[in-house]
Design an enzyme around this catalytic site. Structure first.
Site, short mmCIF file in Angstrom:
data_model
loop_
_atom_site.label_atom_id
_atom_site.label_comp_id
_atom_site.label_asym_id
_atom_site.label_seq_id
_atom_site.Cartn_x
_atom_site.Cartn_y
_atom_site.Cartn_z
N CYS A 331 0.77 -1.24 0.02
CA CYS A 331 0.10 -0.09 -0.06
C CYS A 331 0.73 1.19 -0.13
O CYS A 331 0.86 2.27 -0.69
CB CYS A 331 -0.86 -0.01 1.13
N CYS A 429 -5.21 -1.44 6.38
CA CYS A 429 -5.88 -0.11 5.95
C CYS A 429 -7.31 -0.62 5.15
O CYS A 429 -8.06 0.47 5.35
CB CYS A 429 -5.07 0.73 5.20
#
Length: 645
Positions: A331, A429
């Site tokens: 990410c 996340c």
């Protein structure tokens, strides 16, 4: 009447706290005990600077000097009960002066009971006094000892307590004979713990004196030292709605930067909404509140498709192959410092800032940026940033990277942020409140397979999918093992065979058999943040000592890296690791806390083990074949004999 009197006398002398030997003094009456307690309590509760520390110890000694062992223990029980009923919360509400420093509740090691201590220190100038000592304890007598120590500490100077020898206090108080060895050691441990907390509070006070907001704003982790230059520099800040990024926003504004806040929408609500609550709407509302307070514009950028293609697909593919993925590293490198860069490319921002706990140091002369660990070892996030390139780091700002989490929370309160009481986010996340196991099940489903004993090949149970298990796993493995097998545990996952859909377990994980698999492995896809920037970077054919993180957290391990090829190396750890899982990232550091780069544990870590298992299986099959052949020969011989007869 005489019978009643005899009965009462028997009760008096048979009471467990009233057994007195002939050599002991006359038992103290209850009235005398009460009068003495009132006198001592009055002295202890009187804030008098002239009341010396050694006088307190003498008063305690006199309190117990004429008591029997049983009476001393009874007194301690009574004191402990009163201490337990004390309402510290009301007193704590009065401690709002800036001079007061409060420690975290700390477990006292070395006590037979479970004891926790908290110190409230009153610091004014160069003088420090203990305002109060709070605590909890789960044993009657030990709670009384804690109560006694709390009373003695109250209003005492920090210097007096720090100069006390913990091992001598039981003798000074005259309790050595009355207490067991364990409780005497426990009292000494309470003193040591209190001394440690006082030292820590004093150190924090000295440190915080240098950590004013002005000094934080002047920290040299920002690209330019010129306030004029900062006023003309623009920053794109990634705002999540949490405390860290919100504090980072406010620090940048106070440093003079022109900041625009961005919220990245990467939650896959269409595909995963059925698994749990959708958190992104709450996050966006919190971001708006933070930006409204700061007077900053908030923009929302949708990167759901990019996240699915570059992070979700990687995670699912790695899991399907039996490996342990790390979506957070992907990410950062592919989304936050990748696709987001592309999305704002035409805006020509000077920097991109986040609330990560990591530090960057710029070398203007060589035009390079070095990445360093944060001073907070627990919150340090350099592990998740190991895959960033030099080009990506050139534009990065980490405004809170040089701070500890406790200080960030303090700044959130100072700034009166609307989310200052919001807890830290946990997990991946993009998952929100969805469990990772549920996410994998939604994408990969279930695939039944065998669980085998790594040493014998015995079938121990049946799993629902390789992706639900990782190397080193102990918790949760029992529910997929046969009931009779669990009694021979504990069992650990030691390897996986994706081709045959097999999970290998062992109940000998801590034995010599697994010393090598737990300390030696190959690492692939090695990348360096600044190639050739330090002498620690190895060259082909050499071996170098390294500090490493096998997973996110404060723990650093030592070992050697043998350089096999430009992107491959063999690692030998000095000590065994809890679980070396292929797909897992290994991040390299030098002794200066610089993050050098990282690599991925290779599936070749399993190859040697699987080859060994195949050899065992072939030998087992060969033995069975040989037994069948011998049995066939015997049968033929018997039939021939009967034919002759």
């Amino acid at each position: 009447m005489s019978g009643v009197l005899a009965f009462l006398l028997a009760l008096e002398f048979c009471h467990p706290f009233r057994i007195v030997s002939r050599r002991t003094p006359r038992p103290t009456t209850r009235r005398e005990l009460q009068r003495r307690n009132n006198q001592i309590s009055h002295l202890f509760s009187t804030p008098n600077d002239a009341f010396l520390w050694h006088s307190k110890q003498e008063l305690v000694r006199r309190e117990f000097q004429n008591l029997t062992v049983e009476e001393i223990q009874k007194q301690l029980v009574v004191k402990g009960y009163a201490f337990q009923l004390a309402d510290f919360s009301k007193r704590a509400s009065l401690i709002d002066d800036d001079n007061f420093r409060v420690s975290q509740p700390t477990r006292v090691t070395g006590c037979t009971a479970t004891v926790n201590i908290q110190v409230v220190l009153d610091i004014e100038g160069n003088k420090a006094k203990v305002e109060e000592l709070r605590g909890t304890c789960d044993a009657f007598v030990s709670r009384g000892i804690l109560a006694l120590w709390s009373s003695a500490c109250e209003k005492a100077t920090a210097d007096d307590i720090l100069q006390l020898n913990p091992d001598q206090l039981p003798d000074k108080w005259g309790l050595r004979v009355a207490l067991s060895r364990g409780r005497n050691d426990g009292l000494a441990s309470m003193v040591r713990t209190t001394q440690g907390l006082i030292r820590k509070l004093l150190d924090e006070q000295n440190t915080n004196a240098d950590k004013s907001l002005e000094s934080i704003l002047d920290q040299n982790n920002i690209h330019s030292n010129s306030h004029y230059e900062k006023e003309n520099q623009t920053v794109a800040l990634l705002l999540s709605g949490g405390v860290d990024s919100s504090v980072a926003l406010n620090l940048l504004l106070r440093q003079g930067y022109k900041v625009t806040a961005f919220y990245l929408k990467i939650w896959l609500e269409d595909e995963l909404a059925h698994l749990g609550q959708c958190p992104w709407e709450d996050d966006v509302e919190m971001c708006r509140s933070v930006c409204d307070q700061a007077g900053v514009q908030l923009e929302i950028i949708n990167l759901q498709n990019e996240y699915k293609e570059r992070v979700i697909s990687y995670t699912v593919q790695q899991a399907r192959q039996g490996k342990t993925p790390n979506p957070d590293i992907m990410c950062n490198s592919r989304i936050k410092f990748g696709c987001f860069y592309d999305a704002i490319e035409k805006r020509e921002f000077d920097f991109v800032a986040t609330g990560h706990y990591a530090q960057v140091v710029r070398d203007e002369k060589n035009n390079t940026v070095q990445l360093f660990r944060a001073p907070d070892p627990v919150k340090d996030q350099s592990y998740f940033l190991c895959a960033l390139t030099q080009e990506q780091l050139q534009r990065v700002l980490f405004p809170i990277g040089h701070l500890e989490k406790s200080r960030v929370r303090e700044l959130a309160n100072e700034f009166q942020l609307p989310n200052r009481h919001r807890p830290d986010s946990q997990g991946l996340c993009f998952l929100g409140k969805v469990k990772f196991e549920e996410f994998l099940k939604a994408y990969l489903g279930e695939s039944d397979g065998d669980i085998l004993d790594a040493a014998t090949g015995e079938v121990l149970g049946h799993h629902k999918g390789l992706w639900f298990h990782t190397v080193g796993q102990r918790k949760g493995i029992g529910k997929v093992l046969f009931p009779k097998v669990t009694a021979r545990g504990p069992w650990y996952v030691v390897a996986k065979d994706p081709d045959r859909n097999i999970v290998f377990c062992s109940n000998q994980y801590d034995q010599e058999l697994f010393d090598q698999p737990r300390s030696e492995f190959t690492v692939d896809a090695i990348s360096w943040i600044v190639a050739g920037s330090t002498e620690q970077l190895p060259t082909t054919g050499t071996t170098s000592r390294m500090l490493m993180k096998i997973r996110h957290g404060p723990r650093l391990v030592e070992g050697s890296l043998e350089w096999i090829s430009p992107t491959t190396g063999k690692i030998r750890l000095d000590q065994k690791d809890g679980g070396l899982a292929p797909g897992q990232y290994v991040v390299f550091y030098n002794e200066h806390a610089e993050c050098l780069g990282g690599g991925v544990i290779s599936e070749r870590h399993w190859a040697k083990f699987l080859l060994s298992y195949d050899q065992q299986l072939r030998l087992f099959e060969a033995d069975e074949q040989q037994q069948d052949n011998e049995q066939g020969k015997n049968t033929s011989s018997t039939e021939a004999t009967f034919a002759m007869v």
